[in-house]
Design a protein around this motif. Structure first.
Motif, PDB file in Angstrom:
ATOM      1  N   UNK A  23       0.796  -1.211   0.000  1.00 47.17           N
ATOM      2  CA  UNK A  23       0.000   0.000   0.000  1.00 47.17           C
ATOM      3  C   UNK A  23       0.828   1.260   0.000  1.00 47.17           C
ATOM      4  N   UNK A  24       1.993   1.251  -0.699  1.00 48.61           N
ATOM      5  CA  UNK A  24       2.864   2.406  -0.683  1.00 48.61           C
ATOM      6  C   UNK A  24       2.342   3.505  -1.582  1.00 48.61           C
ATOM      7  N   UNK A  25       1.481   3.206  -2.557  1.00 45.60           N
ATOM      8  CA  UNK A  25       0.964   4.240  -3.440  1.00 45.60           C
ATOM      9  C   UNK A  25      -0.093   5.070  -2.733  1.00 45.60           C
ATOM     10  N   UNK A  26      -1.064   4.419  -2.120  1.00 42.75           N
ATOM     11  CA  UNK A  26      -2.096   5.113  -1.370  1.00 42.75           C
ATOM     12  C   UNK A  26      -2.160   4.507   0.036  1.00 42.75           C
ATOM     13  N   UNK A  27      -1.033   4.487   0.676  1.00 39.79           N
ATOM     14  CA  UNK A  27      -0.973   3.869   1.985  1.00 39.79           C
ATOM     15  C   UNK A  27      -0.594   4.857   3.059  1.00 39.79           C
ATOM     16  N   UNK A  28       0.442   4.507   3.821  1.00 35.28           N
ATOM     17  CA  UNK A  28       0.816   5.291   4.986  1.00 35.28           C
ATOM     18  C   UNK A  28       1.204   6.715   4.626  1.00 35.28           C
ATOM     19  N   UNK A  29       1.929   6.900   3.521  1.00 36.01           N
ATOM     20  CA  UNK A  29       2.376   8.235   3.143  1.00 36.01           C
ATOM     21  C   UNK A  29       1.204   9.163   2.890  1.00 36.01           C
ATOM     22  N   UNK A  35      -3.993  13.435   6.873  1.00 34.49           N
ATOM     23  CA  UNK A  35      -4.205  13.744   8.288  1.00 34.49           C
ATOM     24  C   UNK A  35      -3.536  15.061   8.671  1.00 34.49           C
ATOM     25  N   UNK A  36      -2.350  15.315   8.124  1.00 35.35           N
ATOM     26  CA  UNK A  36      -1.677  16.573   8.427  1.00 35.35           C
ATOM     27  C   UNK A  36      -2.479  17.751   7.911  1.00 35.35           C
ATOM     28  N   UNK A  37      -3.018  17.633   6.685  1.00 34.10           N
ATOM     29  CA  UNK A  37      -3.859  18.711   6.136  1.00 34.10           C
ATOM     30  C   UNK A  37      -5.097  18.914   6.998  1.00 34.10           C
ATOM     31  N   UNK A  42      -8.048  22.150  10.884  1.00 34.51           N
ATOM     32  CA  UNK A  42      -8.780  22.311  12.142  1.00 34.51           C
ATOM     33  C   UNK A  42      -8.171  23.433  12.982  1.00 34.51           C
ATOM     34  N   UNK A  43      -6.854  23.469  13.044  1.00 33.03           N
ATOM     35  CA  UNK A  43      -6.203  24.552  13.781  1.00 33.03           C
ATOM     36  C   UNK A  43      -6.509  25.905  13.137  1.00 33.03           C
ATOM     37  N   UNK A  44      -6.511  25.944  11.791  1.00 26.93           N
ATOM     38  CA  UNK A  44      -6.801  27.191  11.089  1.00 26.93           C
ATOM     39  C   UNK A  44      -8.254  27.620  11.300  1.00 26.93           C
ATOM     40  N   UNK A 198       0.917  23.959   2.753  1.00 24.23           N
ATOM     41  CA  UNK A 198       2.378  24.086   2.849  1.00 24.23           C
ATOM     42  C   UNK A 198       2.911  23.344   4.070  1.00 24.23           C
ATOM     43  N   UNK A 199       2.234  23.514   5.211  1.00 25.95           N
ATOM     44  CA  UNK A 199       2.661  22.799   6.427  1.00 25.95           C
ATOM     45  C   UNK A 199       2.553  21.294   6.247  1.00 25.95           C
ATOM     46  N   UNK A 200       1.437  20.871   5.631  1.00 26.64           N
ATOM     47  CA  UNK A 200       1.252  19.432   5.421  1.00 26.64           C
ATOM     48  C   UNK A 200       2.328  18.874   4.495  1.00 26.64           C
ATOM     49  N   UNK A 201       2.655  19.622   3.459  1.00 27.76           N
ATOM     50  CA  UNK A 201       3.686  19.145   2.530  1.00 27.76           C
ATOM     51  C   UNK A 201       5.035  19.023   3.229  1.00 27.76           C
ATOM     52  N   UNK A 202       5.358  20.016   4.071  1.00 28.83           N
ATOM     53  CA  UNK A 202       6.639  19.952   4.782  1.00 28.83           C
ATOM     54  C   UNK A 202       6.657  18.803   5.783  1.00 28.83           C
ATOM     55  N   UNK A 203       5.552  18.656   6.524  1.00 26.42           N
ATOM     56  CA  UNK A 203       5.481  17.541   7.481  1.00 26.42           C
ATOM     57  C   UNK A 203       5.511  16.205   6.747  1.00 26.42           C
TER      58      UNK A 203
END
Length: 482
Positions: A23-29, A35-37, A42-44, A198-203
Motif C-alpha cells: 500500500x505504498x501508493x495510497x498507503x501510509x504516506x 491527516x496533516x492537512x 482544524x487549527x486554522x 504548505x505545512x502538510x507538505x513539509x510535514x
C-alpha cells in the motif's frame, strides 16, 4: 554447509515491495499527508473564527470612535447659517454618510446625552454591548452576522478610545459589516488553505524521509529475506543512526543473521538426520537378524548353561538396540499429530489412564486426586499419550508413588504430577525436553518428555518442570485451552 567469511559480510539486496501488497501508493504516506492537512485545517478554523470575531469588534470599535469624532467635530465647527450652539445639518448628514452611521448617542460625564441621526429607525432589532462581551459571545455574534442574509439595523454600545469615560451608542446597517466579514473570511480562508497545504507538505516530506522511507526499507528487506533466507545478500545493512529506526534495523539485521545461521544449521542437521535414519534402518535389519539367530541359539536343545546365560545377555542387548533404532526412526518420520478436540472430564481421563498403566507399573502406585467437575477441551488420545510418557518416566526413575492433583494457575487449569523418585541431575534438567539428550537412566532414548510436550503444545497446553529435589519431583501439566 559452513558459514564462510563471505557469508558474514553480505551485500544487501533489497527487492522493492509490490505496491498492492504494501500500500505504498495510497498507503501510509498519503494517510499522513491527508491527516496533516486535516489537523492543520482544524487549527486554522479555530484561528479563523477567532479572527472573524476580532475583525467584527475592530470594525464596530472604529464606528464608535468615528461617531465620537464626528460629534466632536460638529460641536467644534458649527455651520455658518445655524444658530449658535446648533450643529449644521448638512455637515452632520455628510459626516454620518461618510462613516456609514445612521445615528449616534454620546453619553459624557456631567453632561446630558446628545443624539444625532435624523434617519434613525424607531425600532432597533439587534443591540450589542462591547463593554462586557465574552469571547464565545463575540464569536457567535460574528457567525450570526455572516449567516443573516437580510439587511437589518443594529445598535452597538462601547467606550471611545479617545476618552474611555465617554460611552457611545451607534446605530448602523448590518449589511456593510456582513460584506466586510465575508471579504475578510475569503482572504483569510485562502491564506489558511495555503498555510495548511504548505505545512502538510513539509510535514509529509519530513515524515516520508524520517519514518516512511526507513519503514519501506525494513519491509522490503523482510520480503526479500522471506523469499530466500539463506542468501546472505538479503540481510539488511543497518544505517548509521541513533534513533528508533536505527535500533529496529540493527535488531532486524541481527535476527536475520541468527535465523540464517539456524537455517543453515538445520539444513546440516537434516542431512545428518537423514543419514542416521538410513543407518538406523539398515542397523535395525541387521539387529533383527542377529536377534533371530540369538533366539535360535538360546532355545537350542542340549546347550551349555554358561553359553545360554551369555546368549541371554546378548539377546537383551540386541532387544534394546532394536528398540532404540525403532524409536529413532519413528520419531524422525512422525510429523505434528492431528488434533481432534472435545469436551473432556479430567477425572475420567486420569481414571482410565491409571487403570491401563497400573498393571504394567507394579512398582509404582498411581494416586488420582482431582475434582470430578473439572472440564476442559482437548484431544483425549494426545493427552493420554503425554501423561503416559510422563508417568512412565517417573516410574522408570525409581518413583514408588505418583500423585496426580488439580490446581488453578492464573487463568489456566493445571495437572500437578508429583513423584517420590530420585532428583533429576542438572544435565538432564538442561536438556529435559531435547530429543535423545534428556534421558536419566542408562539405555533410555530421551524421547518421552519431548513427545509429551509436543502432544500438549499442539493442542494448546504445555508441560514444565516446577521443582526437583531428593525424593520429590513436580511437573505442572497446563491443560489445553479452548
Amino acid at each position: 554447509m559452513d558459514v564462510t567469511a563471505k557469508d558474514t559480510a553480505p551485500t544487501t539486496i533489497l527487492a522493492e515491495p509490490p505496491a498492492d501488497r504494501l500500500g505504498v501508493t495510497f498507503g501510509l504516506s498519503w494517510c499522513l499527508l491527508v491527516l496533516t492537512i486535516v489537523f492543520a485545517m482544524l487549527a486554522e478554523i479555530f484561528i479563523l473564527v477567532s479572527s472573524l470575531a476580532r475583525f467584527r469588534v475592530d470594525y464596530l470599535s472604529e464606528k464608535i470612535d468615528a461617531a465620537h469624532l464626528i460629534m466632536s467635530a460638529l460641536e467644534a465647527a458649527p455651520g455658518q447659517q445655524s444658530p449658535p450652539g446648533q450643529i449644521d445639518p448638512k455637515l452632520r448628514d455628510r459626516l454620518l454618510d461618510q462613516a456609514d452611521v445612521l445615528g449616534m448617542t454620546i453619553l459624557r460625564p456631567n453632561m446630558p446625552p446628545r443624539t444625532l441621526g435624523p434617519r434613525m429607525p424607531p425600532r432597533i432589532p439587534m443591540l450589542y454591548d462591547l463593554r462586557n462581551a465574552m469571547a464565545l459571545e463575540l464569536v457567535i455574534d460574528a457567525l450570526s452576522t455572516m449567516r443573516n442574509p437580510k439587511a437589518s439595523v443594529m445598535g452597538v454600545t462601547g467606550l471611545s478610545k479617545a476618552d474611555p469615560r465617554v460611552v457611545v451608542e451607534v446605530v448602523l446597517e448590518e449589511r456593510p459589516l456582513r460584506n466586510e466579514l465575508w471579504n475578510y473570511f475569503n482572504r483569510l480562508l485562502v491564506i489558511s488553505i495555503f498555510i495548511s497545504v504548505t505545512t502538510a507538505a513539509l510535514v509529509y516530506a519530513a515524515l516520508q524521509w524520517l519514518s516512511v522511507r526507513p519503514l519501506r526499507r525494513l519491509t522490503a528487506s523482510m520480503i526479500a529475506f522471506q523469499k530466500d533466507p539463506q542468501d546472505p545478500r538479503r540481510v539488511i545493512t543497518p544505517e548509521v543512526r541513533d534513533d528508533e529506526v536505527g535500533t529496529a534495523e540493527q535488531a532486524l539485521a541481527d535476527m536475520q543473521q541468527r535465523l540464517r545461521a539456524l537455517l543453515l544449521e538445520k539444513e546440516r542437521l537434516a542431512g545428518v538426520g537423514f543419514a542416521v535414519i538410513k543407518i538406523s534402518h539398515d542397523l535395525k535389519n541387521i539387529l533383527t537378524t542377529a536377534q533371530l539367530e540369538s533366539d535360535r541359539l538360546e532355545n537350542a536343545p542340549n546347550i551349555d548353561p554358561d553359553i545360554k546365560l551369555i546368549t541371554s545377555g546378548i539377546v537383551h542387548a540386541i532387544d534394546r538396540a532394536v528398540k532404540l533404532s525403532t524409536n529413532m526412526i519413528r520419531f524422525a518420520r512422525e510429523g505434528l499429530p492431528e488434533v481432534r478436540k472435545q469436551q473432556l472430564a479430567l477425572l475420567a481421563i486420569l481414571t482410565d489412564l491409571r487403570t491401563a498403566l497400573q498393571p504394567v507399573l507394579p512398582g509404582a502406585s498411581i494416586v488420582v486426586n482431582v475434582p470430578a467437575e473439572v472440564m476442559f477441551s482437548g484431544d483425549p488420545e494426545l493427552l493420554q499419550r503425554a501423561l503416559e510418557n510422563l508417568i512412565r518416566n517417573a516410574a522408570e526413575g525409581g518413583a514408588t508413588q505418583i500423585t496426580l492433583t488439580y490446581e488453578r494457575i492464573s487463568a489456566d487449569d493445571a495437572l500437578i504430577v508429583t513423584d517420590n523418585g530420585t532428583a533429576l541431575p542438572k544435565k538432564a534438567i538442561d536438556h529435559l525436553f531435547v530429543p535423545f539428550l534428556g534421558s536419566v537412566k542408562s539405555g533410555g532414548t530421551g524421547l518421552g518428555l519431548p513427545i509429551a510436550r509436543e502432544a500438549l503444545r499442539v493442542q494448546g497446553g504445555d508441560i514444565v518442570l516446577r521443582s526437583t529435589t531428593a525424593g520429590v519431583t513436580i511437573f505442572a501439566v497446563l491443560l489445553p485451552v479452548a
